[in-house]
Write an enzyme that holds these catalytic residues in place. Structure first.
Site, PDB file in Angstrom:
ATOM      1  N   LYS A  66      -6.057  15.553  11.567  1.00  0.00           N
ATOM      2  CA  LYS A  66      -5.826  14.440  10.636  1.00  0.00           C
ATOM      3  C   LYS A  66      -7.070  14.013   9.852  1.00  0.00           C
ATOM      4  O   LYS A  66      -6.968  13.638   8.693  1.00  0.00           O
ATOM      5  CB  LYS A  66      -5.297  13.222  11.395  1.00  0.00           C
ATOM      6  N   ASP A 100       1.319   6.559   9.718  1.00  0.00           N
ATOM      7  CA  ASP A 100       1.280   5.973  11.070  1.00  0.00           C
ATOM      8  C   ASP A 100       1.333   4.438  10.997  1.00  0.00           C
ATOM      9  O   ASP A 100       2.135   3.799  11.676  1.00  0.00           O
ATOM     10  CB  ASP A 100       0.018   6.416  11.823  1.00  0.00           C
TER      11      ASP A 100
END
Ligand code: ATR
Length: 273
Positions: A66, A100
């Site tokens: 990420k 997220d």
């Protein structure tokens, strides 16, 4: 021709993203399919360019990719602030997003919880706390970060202050902090299997106007949420963040309203808890 989507990570075998997305594609009768691909850090760039060249619709990224993705894709401001990309869209170039924090925001809104102007206490200062804190600060929440390692809470609060003033502290004054909070989000691993008996707060410290969101999803009803219920607080279980981070990626890629209930059902079946 069928459009391919996927999740890249290493390890990746445990990922439930294929179940979540394939259930959504199937429900909506879309000619799309989603797979898990094991991609190590030093192959991320090749994998992303390869996927784009082969006409993939988009990919999710998970551990350990990420952060590194920021150097490769054209990341949006929130993903840049969080310092991590979990969704890549190939429609125009290679755009990077972080869903997220958005997942947490949607899970709160789904329960009718207002974010703008709310006082949010985030317990924990790891990757999940960071994503949620930046998203909710961007949406107008006043954030306090409380963490076992105080220094990490200070650092995150300092970074958050670029978006909106935020405070950082240790865990010792939790009781006072909860009294003056509207939303409490547990972003630590406390209460997660096998430590099911642990909690970051007890019912006596909570109040009935509080919303308690635990991002731990194994078990679904953590000790923290049990305590919150005793206090008459509103509770949100951790799988909702996972469902909505997937749902928001789905929306970015397809422009279609995600079938959230179907995605949640697929996740719960996959979790088998
Ligand atoms: P993630 O990326 O999933 O958020 P992480 O980066 O490992 O996970 O962060 C875990 C968080 O849980 C940290 O805030 C950690 O606190 P420290 O920074 O002090 O390590 C917190 N945490 C883990 N176990 C804990 C415990 N027993 N008590 C309090 N906090 C705990």
């Amino acid at each position: 021709m069928r459009t391919i989507y996927g999740v890249f990570g290493d390890p990746i075998a445990h990922s439930l993203s294929p179940e979540i997305h394939n259930a959504a594609f199937s429900k909506l009768g879309m000619d799309c399919t989603y797979h898990a691909f094991r991609v190590c850090k030093d192959k991320l760039k090749e994998a992303l360019y390869g996927a784009k060249a082969m006409g993939f619709g988009g990919v999710n990224l998970t551990v350990p990719l990420k952060q590194q993705a920021l150097e490769i894709v054209d990341a949006d401001p929130i993903a840049k602030a969080i310092g991590a990309v979990n969704t890549v869209d190939f429609k125009e170039g290679m755009k990077g997003y972080n869903t997220d924090g958005l997942g947490a925001k949607c899970a709160l809104e789904d329960k009718g919880v207002r974010i703008n102007g709310s006082r949010v206490l985030i317990i924990g200062a790891g990757g999940a706390a960071r994503a949620i804190a930046f998203q909710l600060a961007t949406d107008g929440a006043d954030i306090t970060v409380a963490n076992r390692t105080e220094q990490k809470a200070f650092s995150l609060a300092l970074e958050l202050s670029r978006v909106r003033p935020a405070k950082g502290c240790g865990l010792k004054d939790l009781e006072e902090l909860i009294v003056s909070s509207d939303i409490l989000v547990n972003c630590t691993t406390m209460g997660m299997y096998p430590d099911k008996g642990k909690t970051t707060a007890f019912s006596e410290q909570m109040h009935s106007d509080l919303t308690v969101f635990d991002i731990v999803y194994n078990p679904l009803e953590t000790m923290l949420l049990k305590e919150a219920k005793k206090a008459g607080a509103k509770t949100i279980t951790g799988e909702m963040m996972l469902v909505y981070q997937g749902a928001e990626a789905f929306r970015i890629w397809t422009g279609t309203k995600p079938p959230v209930d179907i995605m949640r059902k697929a996740l719960l079946e996959g979790l088998n808890i």
